[in-house]
Design an enzyme around this catalytic site. Structure first.
Site, PDB file in Angstrom:
ATOM      1  N   HIS A  47       1.027  -1.335  -0.155  1.00  0.00           N
ATOM      2  CA  HIS A  47      -0.286   0.122   0.131  1.00  0.00           C
ATOM      3  C   HIS A  47       1.060   1.164   0.145  1.00  0.00           C
ATOM      4  CE1 HIS A  47      -4.032  -1.969   1.612  1.00  0.00           C
ATOM      5  NE2 HIS A  47      -3.234  -2.902   0.747  1.00  0.00           N
ATOM      6  N   GLU A  49       0.689   3.579   1.424  1.00  0.00           N
ATOM      7  CA  GLU A  49       1.341   4.645   3.720  1.00  0.00           C
ATOM      8  C   GLU A  49       2.740   3.771   3.123  1.00  0.00           C
ATOM      9  OE1 GLU A  49      -1.474   3.690   2.171  1.00  0.00           O
ATOM     10  OE2 GLU A  49      -3.226   4.486   3.601  1.00  0.00           O
ATOM     11  N   CYS A  77      -6.194   2.012   5.582  1.00  0.00           N
ATOM     12  CA  CYS A  77      -7.023   0.432   6.765  1.00  0.00           C
ATOM     13  C   CYS A  77      -6.119  -0.498   8.106  1.00  0.00           C
ATOM     14  CB  CYS A  77      -6.903  -0.546   5.206  1.00  0.00           C
ATOM     15  SG  CYS A  77      -4.788  -0.914   4.973  1.00  0.00           S
ATOM     16  N   CYS A  80      -1.897   0.134   7.351  1.00  0.00           N
ATOM     17  CA  CYS A  80      -1.499   0.854   7.109  1.00  0.00           C
ATOM     18  C   CYS A  80      -1.971   1.758   8.543  1.00  0.00           C
ATOM     19  CB  CYS A  80      -2.477   1.512   6.132  1.00  0.00           C
ATOM     20  SG  CYS A  80      -1.777   1.373   4.567  1.00  0.00           S
TER      21      CYS A  80
END
Length: 143
Positions: A47, A49, A77, A80
């Site tokens: 991801h 992040e 999410c 993260c």
């Protein structure tokens, strides 16, 4: 947030879900910028992040990102959000709310959970419409 949006656009061009993230240092300097890379890397943890936090930690030479700000186009999410807490960032700034998987105030609030030993400040809704528009455009072309 504009730099994070640029990263989201780059991710979309690569066929990735367009999420971008930036880590700013204590003085506002850019330590890292990344977009989602799950498809290309075949890595479920890639991801934006996570990638930005990893790069920022390498740039600082330590895993503690105290004094730093994580800026992301979509609400983090649970993975993260947890990474932001564990990295000890001072602040998480995000644009669009993720009502299906958000963990920074919408569906869950991992970042500000009082049971955790670190709770970053959360600033939500920065350029929210611009951030949501990038995602809408991407998914409209795929449906």
């Amino acid at each position: 947030m504009r730099l994070a949006l640029a990263q989201a656009d780059l991710a979309a061009e690569r066929g990735e879900v367009p999420v971008g993230a930036v880590v700013l240092g204590p003085e506002g300097e850019v330590l890292a910028a990344a977009g989602n890379d799950r498809e290309a890397s075949a890595d479920p943890t890639a991801h934006a992040e996570i990638l930005a936090l990893r790069t920022a930690a390498r740039a600082r030479g330590e895993w503690r990102l105290t004094g730093c700000t994580l800026v992301v186009t979509l609400e983090p999410c649970t993975m993260c959000a947890g990474a932001a807490v564990l990295a000890r960032v001072d602040r998480v700034v995000y644009g669009a709310v993720d009502e299906k998987a958000g963990a920074a105030g919408s569906l869950w609030d991992v970042i500000r959970d009082r049971r955790l030993n670190h709770r970053p400040e959360v600033v939500m809704g920065v350029l929210a419409e611009d951030c949501a528009a990038v995602l809408r455009r991407f998914f409209t072309t795929r449906r």
